[in-house]
Design an enzyme around this catalytic site. Structure first.
Site, mmCIF file in Angstrom:
data_model
loop_
_atom_site.group_PDB
_atom_site.id
_atom_site.type_symbol
_atom_site.label_atom_id
_atom_site.label_comp_id
_atom_site.label_asym_id
_atom_site.label_seq_id
_atom_site.Cartn_x
_atom_site.Cartn_y
_atom_site.Cartn_z
ATOM 1 N N THR A 317 -6.302 11.898 -1.277
ATOM 2 C CA THR A 317 -6.323 12.570 0.030
ATOM 3 C C THR A 317 -5.102 12.125 0.817
ATOM 4 O O THR A 317 -4.422 11.178 0.444
ATOM 5 C CB THR A 317 -7.558 12.163 0.864
ATOM 6 O OG1 THR A 317 -7.388 10.797 1.312
ATOM 7 C CG2 THR A 317 -8.841 12.301 0.067
ATOM 8 N N ASP A 318 -4.828 12.777 1.926
ATOM 9 C CA ASP A 318 -3.852 12.213 2.846
ATOM 10 C C ASP A 318 -4.614 11.314 3.827
ATOM 11 O O ASP A 318 -5.838 11.159 3.742
ATOM 12 C CB ASP A 318 -3.042 13.322 3.536
ATOM 13 C CG ASP A 318 -1.702 12.797 4.046
ATOM 14 O OD1 ASP A 318 -1.550 11.566 4.201
ATOM 15 O OD2 ASP A 318 -0.797 13.612 4.316
ATOM 16 N N TRP A 319 -3.885 10.733 4.732
ATOM 17 C CA TRP A 319 -4.346 9.677 5.643
ATOM 18 C C TRP A 319 -5.624 10.066 6.401
ATOM 19 O O TRP A 319 -5.596 11.022 7.181
ATOM 20 C CB TRP A 319 -3.211 9.403 6.628
ATOM 21 C CG TRP A 319 -3.340 8.180 7.465
ATOM 22 C CD1 TRP A 319 -3.846 8.120 8.729
ATOM 23 C CD2 TRP A 319 -2.940 6.861 7.110
ATOM 24 N NE1 TRP A 319 -3.790 6.832 9.186
ATOM 25 C CE2 TRP A 319 -3.232 6.028 8.213
ATOM 26 C CE3 TRP A 319 -2.377 6.281 5.977
ATOM 27 C CZ2 TRP A 319 -2.968 4.659 8.220
ATOM 28 C CZ3 TRP A 319 -2.110 4.922 5.982
ATOM 29 C CH2 TRP A 319 -2.413 4.126 7.093
ATOM 30 N N GLU A 320 -6.690 9.366 6.143
ATOM 31 C CA GLU A 320 -7.970 9.557 6.870
ATOM 32 C C GLU A 320 -8.508 10.979 6.797
ATOM 33 O O GLU A 320 -9.278 11.402 7.663
ATOM 34 C CB GLU A 320 -7.799 9.211 8.367
ATOM 35 C CG GLU A 320 -7.737 7.744 8.631
ATOM 36 C CD GLU A 320 -7.669 7.389 10.128
ATOM 37 O OE1 GLU A 320 -7.391 8.282 10.944
ATOM 38 O OE2 GLU A 320 -7.891 6.223 10.444
ATOM 39 N N ASP A 321 -8.101 11.738 5.796
ATOM 40 C CA ASP A 321 -8.441 13.162 5.864
ATOM 41 C C ASP A 321 -9.893 13.493 5.584
ATOM 42 O O ASP A 321 -10.349 14.572 5.973
ATOM 43 C CB ASP A 321 -7.483 13.985 5.009
ATOM 44 C CG ASP A 321 -6.268 14.355 5.829
ATOM 45 O OD1 ASP A 321 -6.456 14.758 6.986
ATOM 46 O OD2 ASP A 321 -5.141 14.207 5.346
#
Ligand code: BGC
Length: 760
Positions: A317-321
């Site tokens: 995933t991307d950051w905190e997604d």
């Protein structure tokens, strides 16, 4: 001709599902059951067979280094150091599979060695004994390691139109990443730069599919070096799957509205190319397309990525997604539902990254029977496969002593070559350039004496504005010009990026100089901090050029920008314009060499440079975009066209030859053109082949780049440049989402020469 009866399908599309689908979990589950299965080998199956649910979930977890460091998240103790208790919990309680990033700023190789060795020693002697995979954003060189070689940002690399340089830059980056103990690089960005407002425009290979695809192949091979990576190679990470770069508002992580035909024709091919070249990992688009966050979209993550494209590596995933699915996107009511949706949609690893809420939720979901354990197995296979390919399952602790070429002269030379070939000459009235080394030059403007502006974001810190960590011993534009000139060069800033400072002093110094080199720039920034309200260049910088122009001295404008900022007001006031993009640590030297004629400029724009903030029309626009309000066809009027760039040489094109007039679908079009260098300076020319499909069932673009070659032509020499273009490469995505070449007339154009051909 009746087109519909002549559709020729040239691609096998396994699934024709519409890419925007609902997030219904039942449906997702069925789709996931249909995931193409690969054999990842006995060793991986053996490891998985011994793992508990907690260990499997841990393997799917990626945490930020802050979580295991002394101090607080985003406020680590200095110098940054691992915290024994937090590390112990990460390894022995959560069984984490991956760690990312750096505690806010650059580390020395020694510090990296300490950190990576400690984590890997702990992970392989305790916990479940599985090495972690460390990931970093080495976006333009290993920008978080002191002394690493920094290259132009991707947009500048694309401007070289030289895939060999892109390949070498990636290979050096891979080597220096490994020299820092890091085997996973969150690069390259494969999103197309078709929305100039977007803060990450400079991270792309520009607006064109073919150019970006060519650079993608070069970069993936440079990073990974083939199928099995060794200790000089890293796993590449294709970013950000899919459609991230096209937010309608231009603001980062805001909605994109992209039809499936467009997604496939423009935004998918770079990823497809990367997968064809064995790209090992992918990071998911933080945004939403057509109302569905990509982290929740099983049609994109499973049907398209896995089943159709055959991707077998890991999707992070991307950051905190996952958190954002409920906190921002609101497609889930809480973290538990968000985790279920994204895992069932097809993510393998969660860049959580600052807490363990993902773990708790996923363990519970599996124990309650809402996510099958087989789903965890699939992800663990992919994660372990990547670790195996990188050799870290067998050799988790790197030998830091074998990287003698880290930051070497050899590496720096490649960065310098790349910067040189990226620099693009956009205006040269009365041959103002090259400059004489005996002229009195005033250098001014905010970009004139700043390494940070030359490098942009992702340089030593995330946003790249902190000067403390700048590379020692590299020169700014002013210092580089001084280095090569026989005269004493004056620098006077005049204005900073947004406000007038010592303008009167600058004007007075300018009046005593022969020539003014005005360097405009943009504050280093990316992601949300890089959002802008207006594409114009700042008022202060316009004022600088305006006031200077009143002195009647020749001005050369140097542009060091994250994206094409509008300069139409000031362009007529200057005699020369040089586009530097964000050329990195060696950009000052490269630019000075170009200004003095030691290097002949050979870069060309990898994007259309707009003339007005409200006229964003790309080179491959549709015919309707040409129509103006006077009922003429002059609406496409950019400041500079895609593929444009001048040289100190004079190149003339003649003798366009096409081997046939009529082709069938499996043919190859062979064409050639003679390019003469009618000047006394040797130079490199980028020969570009554009082809127009004159009539099609979906409105055709006025032209598309289908081939190019960068060739060195000596002074006085004529070279015949040949191209072989498969007819299948003239295809487009039709209404049924399939790639087709429709029979009919096509126009081939090279520079000002053109010829018609027929496809039957
Ligand atoms: C960016 C990614 C990056 C990740 C890790 C995100 O905010 O969108 O491109 O790789 O952070 O730093």
């Amino acid at each position: 001709m009746n087109k519909t009866s002549f559709f020729i399908s040239i691609a096998v599309i396994l699934s024709l599902t519409v890419i925007n689908s609902c997030k219904d979990s039942e449906q997702n589950q069925t789709q996931n059951n249909r995931v193409l299965q690969f054999d990842y080998g006995k060793k991986i199956e053996d490891i998985i067979s011994k793992m508990s649910i907690e260990e499997k979930v841990g393997q799917m977890t990626q945490i930020n280094i802050d979580v295991i460091s002394k101090g607080q998240i985003y406020k680590l103790a200095e110098p940054n150091e691992l915290d024994e208790i937090k590390l112990d919990s990460a390894i022995n309680y959560y069984y984490i599979g991956s760690v990312l990033n750096v505690g806010g700023h650059t580390y020395s190789r020694k510090q990296w060695a300490k950190i990576i060795s400690k984590i890997q020693h702990k992970a392989t002697t305790e916990g479940n004994n599985i090495p972690i995979i460390y990931g970093i954003d080495a976006i333009h060189g290993v920008n978080y390691t002191v002394g690493a070689t920094l290259f132009p940002q991707q947009i500048g690399q694309a401007a070289t139109w030289n895939p060999n340089l892109v390949n070498q830059a990636a290979a050096v980056t891979a080597y220096e990443c490994r020299a820092s103990g890091i085997p996973w690089n969150f690069s390259p960005v494969l999103d197309l730069g078709r929305q100039p407002l977007w803060s990450r425009f400079f991270e792309t290979y520009g607006e064109d599919v073919y150019l970006a695809k060519t650079m993608t192949k070069a970069a993936i091979n440079g990073y990974q070096g083939g199928e099995q990576s060794d200790n000089q190679k890293v796993a590449a990470c294709m970013k950000h799957f899919l459609g991230y770069s096209m937010p309608l508002s231009g603001k980062d992580r805001t909605p994109a509205w992209i039809a499936e035909t467009q997604l496939r024709e423009y935004f998918l091919p770079t990823f497809q190319e990367a997968i064809a070249n064995n790209a090992l990992t992918v990071m998911i688009n933080s945004g939403e397309i057509n109302g569905v966050p990509v982290h929740a979209n099983s049609n994109i993550l499973t049907n398209l990525l896995r089943n159709e494209l055959g991707f077998r590596g890991l999707a992070v995933t991307d950051w905190e997604d996952i958190i954002k699915l409920y906190k921002v996107h609101r497609v889930a009511k809480d973290m538990r539902e968000a985790v279920k949706i994204s895992v069932m949609a097809g993510i393998d690893m969660s860049m959580t990254p600052n807490d363990y809420s993902f773990n708790r939720a996923l363990i519970d979901l599996v124990k309650q029977g809402e996510v099958p354990e087989s789903r965890l197995n699939e992800s663990c296979r992919r994660i372990l496969y990547v670790k195996q390919q990188l050799g870290i399952l067998d050799n988790p602790i790197p030998n830091f002593d074998i990287y003698n070429d880290f930051g070497s002269q050899k590496h720096k030379q490649i960065a310098l070559n790349t910067a040189q070939e990226s620099i693009t000459l956009l205006k040269n009235d009365n041959q103002i350039l090259p400059l004489s080394k005996n002229q009195k030059i005033l250098v001014c403007g905010p970009a004139g004496n700043s390494l940070n502006i030359l490098n942009g974001a992702w340089t030593h810190t995330w946003q790249g504005v902190d000067t403390v960590y700048n590379t020692k011993g590299v020169e700014t534009i002013f210092e580089s010009i001084q280095e090569l000139s026989n005269e004493k060069i004056t620098y006077s800033q005049g204005v900073n990026l947004n406000e007038v400072k010592n303008l009167q002093e600058t004007l007075s110094k300018a009046s005593h100089s022969d020539i003014i080199v005005a360097c405009i720039g943009e504050v280093p920034c990316t992601e949300k901090p890089g959002d802008i309200e207006d594409l114009s260049i700042s008022m202060a910088q316009k004022e600088l050029v305006n006031e200077l122009s009143k002195l009647g001295k020749p001005i050369v404008l140097i542009m060091v920008l994250n994206r094409p900022r509008i300069v139409s007001d000031i362009e007529p006031l200057v005699s020369g314009i040089v586009q530097c993009y964000l050329p990195g640590d060696f950009g000052g030297t490269a630019l000075a060499q170009v200004l003095f004629g030691d290097v002949n400029p050979s870069g060309k724009l990898p994007f259309t440079y707009p003339r007005h903030t409200g006229s964003i029309v790309l080179y491959d626009h549709k015919y309707t975009e040409k129509l103006d309000k006077d009922f003429g066809e002059n609406a496409f009027n950019p400041q500079w066209e895609f593929g444009f760039g001048l040289s100190y040489s004079k190149f003339d094109y003649s003798n366009l030859k096409i081997d046939k007039q009529s082709y069938s679908i499996n043919d190859v079009i062979k064409c050639s053109v003679d390019v003469s260098n009618n000047s006394s300076v040797s130079g490199k020319e980028i020969v570009q082949v554009y082809i127009s499909d004159l009539v099609a069932s979906i409105t055709p673009s006025v032209k598309r780049l289908r081939a190019f070659d960068k060739v060195l032509i000596q002074a006085g020499e004529t070279k015949t440049v040949e191209f072989n273009i498969k007819v299948q490469e003239l295809s487009f995505v039709a209404n049924n989402s399939r790639w087709v070449v429709e029979p009919g007339k096509f126009l081939i154009t090279i520079k000002d020469l053109s010829a018609y051909i027929e496809i039957h």
